[in-house]
Design an enzyme around this catalytic site. Structure first.
Site: not given
Length: 281
Positions: A116-117
Site C-alpha cells: 500500500c502506497g
C-alpha cells in the site's frame, strides 16, 4: 548492506510423502526511510535497488518535486545497522534552492507497507491529488498487437522474479522507430514502489510528461497506480490483472487509457478506447 535477494534453506514437503531440504532464493524486503533535508518523511518496505529513483519518484507523487532540477543532492545518510555498518536503508534528498519543503501534513503517521502506497496518509484530500499534465492532449495511438506484446516483454526483463517469484514489475515503453521501446523496467515487492522507481528514472532521464508512453505493470491496476501514472503524464496504463472500480473512475476522469487483463491474445479497455487501434467491433 541491503540486498536484492537472499538465500535461505527450506524444507520442501510433497503430497507423495517425500521431504527434501534445499536452498531457496527470496526477494529482499527492507525498510527505506525517505528524508528531505534531513527530516524524516516516510518509511516504505521495498526491495533494495534503484533507491534514489524510488525516493524521487515517491516525492514526485507527493507533489514535492516536479522536475529533476528541483533535486540538488541525494545520498544515503545515517543508515547504520545493528552491527554498526551502513545499511543503505536511509535516503536523504536535498531540494534545490527555492523549492518549498514538504508540508508537514505529508509525513506518514505509520510506515508504508509493501502492498500500500497511501497507508498512513493523513487525510482523504492528500490521497486524491491532481497533476499538472493534461492527459487528454496526448493523442498517441497504440496498436492492439503492440499492447498485447507488452506483458511478455516486461516478463522477459524480470530478473529478480526469475530467481524468487516474489516481486512485482513495472515497465515504461515509449514510441520508437520500430514501435514501442522498453526504456525502463523495475522490480519490487511493492507494486507502488516499482512504479515509483520507473517514475523517478523518467523524471531524471526523460523529463515529464512522457508523451506517448505506456506503463505496463505485472499485477492489478489500483487507484494509486493510475494516479502515479497520471501525475507523471503517462496517458496509458496496462495491467496483466484487473483494475479496481476507483481506478477506472479516476482514469476516465483524467482522460487516461486504462487496460486490464492484458493476457495472451485479448485485453480489456476500460477507458480511453480512442488510443487503441484494432478491431472496431
Amino acid at each position: 548492506m541491503a540486498r536484492v535477494t537472499q538465500r535461505r534453506r527450506v524444507v520442501r514437503l510433497s503430497a507423495d510423502g517425500s521431504v527434501r531440504e534445499r536452498a531457496d532464493v527470496l526477494a529482499g524486503e527492507e525498510p527505506l526511510e525517505v528524508r528531505v533535508g534531513g527530516r524524516p518523511l516516510s518509511v516504505t518496505m521495498r526491495t533494495p535497488g534503484h533507491d534514489f529513483d524510488l525516493a524521487v519518484g515517491f516525492l514526485h507523487g507527493e507533489g514535492v518535486v516536479a522536475s529533476w532540477d528541483e533535486v540538488a543532492q541525494i545520498d544515503y545518510r545515517s543508515g547504520i545497522g545493528a552491527d554498526g555498518t551502513r545499511d543503505y536503508n536511509v535516503v536523504d534528498v536535498t531540494l534545490a534552492q527555492g523549492v518549498a519543503p514538504p508540508d508537514p501534513s505529508l509525513e506518514r503517521h505509520v510506515y508504508t507497507s509493501s502492498s500500500c502506497g497511501v497507508c498512513g496518509t493523513s487525510s482523504i484530500e492528500a490521497v486524491r491529488r491532481t497533476g499538472a499534465h493534461d492527459l487528454r492532449t496526448d493523442g498517441v495511438v497504440h496498436g492492439l498487437g503492440e499492447l498485447l506484446a507488452l506483458p511478455d516483454r516486461l516478463r522477459a526483463d524480470q530478473a529478480v522474479f526469475d530467481r524468487t517469484g516474489g516481486v512485482h514489475a513495472a515497465g515504461l515503453f515509449v514510441p520508437g522507430v520500430q514501435g514501442l521501446e522498453a526504456v525502463c523496467v523495475r522490480e519490487d515487492v511493492g507494486r507502488h514502489n516499482a512504479v515509483d522507481k520507473v517514475v523517478g528514472w523518467a523524471l531524471r532521464e526523460l523529463g515529464l510528461p512522457v508523451r506517448g508512453g505506456v506503463l505496463q505493470v505485472s499485477g492489478r491496476a489500483s487507484f494509486e497506480l493510475v494516479q502515479k501514472a497520471a501525475l507523471a503524464g503517462i496517458a496509458t496504463l496496462s495491467a496483466v490483472s484487473a483494475p479496481s472500480s476507483l481506478a477506472a473512475e479516476l482514469a476516465e476522469e483524467l482522460g487516461m487509457t486504462l487496460v486490464g487483463f492484458n493476457r495472451g491474445s485479448t485485453l480489456n479497455v476500460y477507458t480511453g478506447r480512442e488510443r487503441v487501434s484494432g478491431p472496431a467491433g
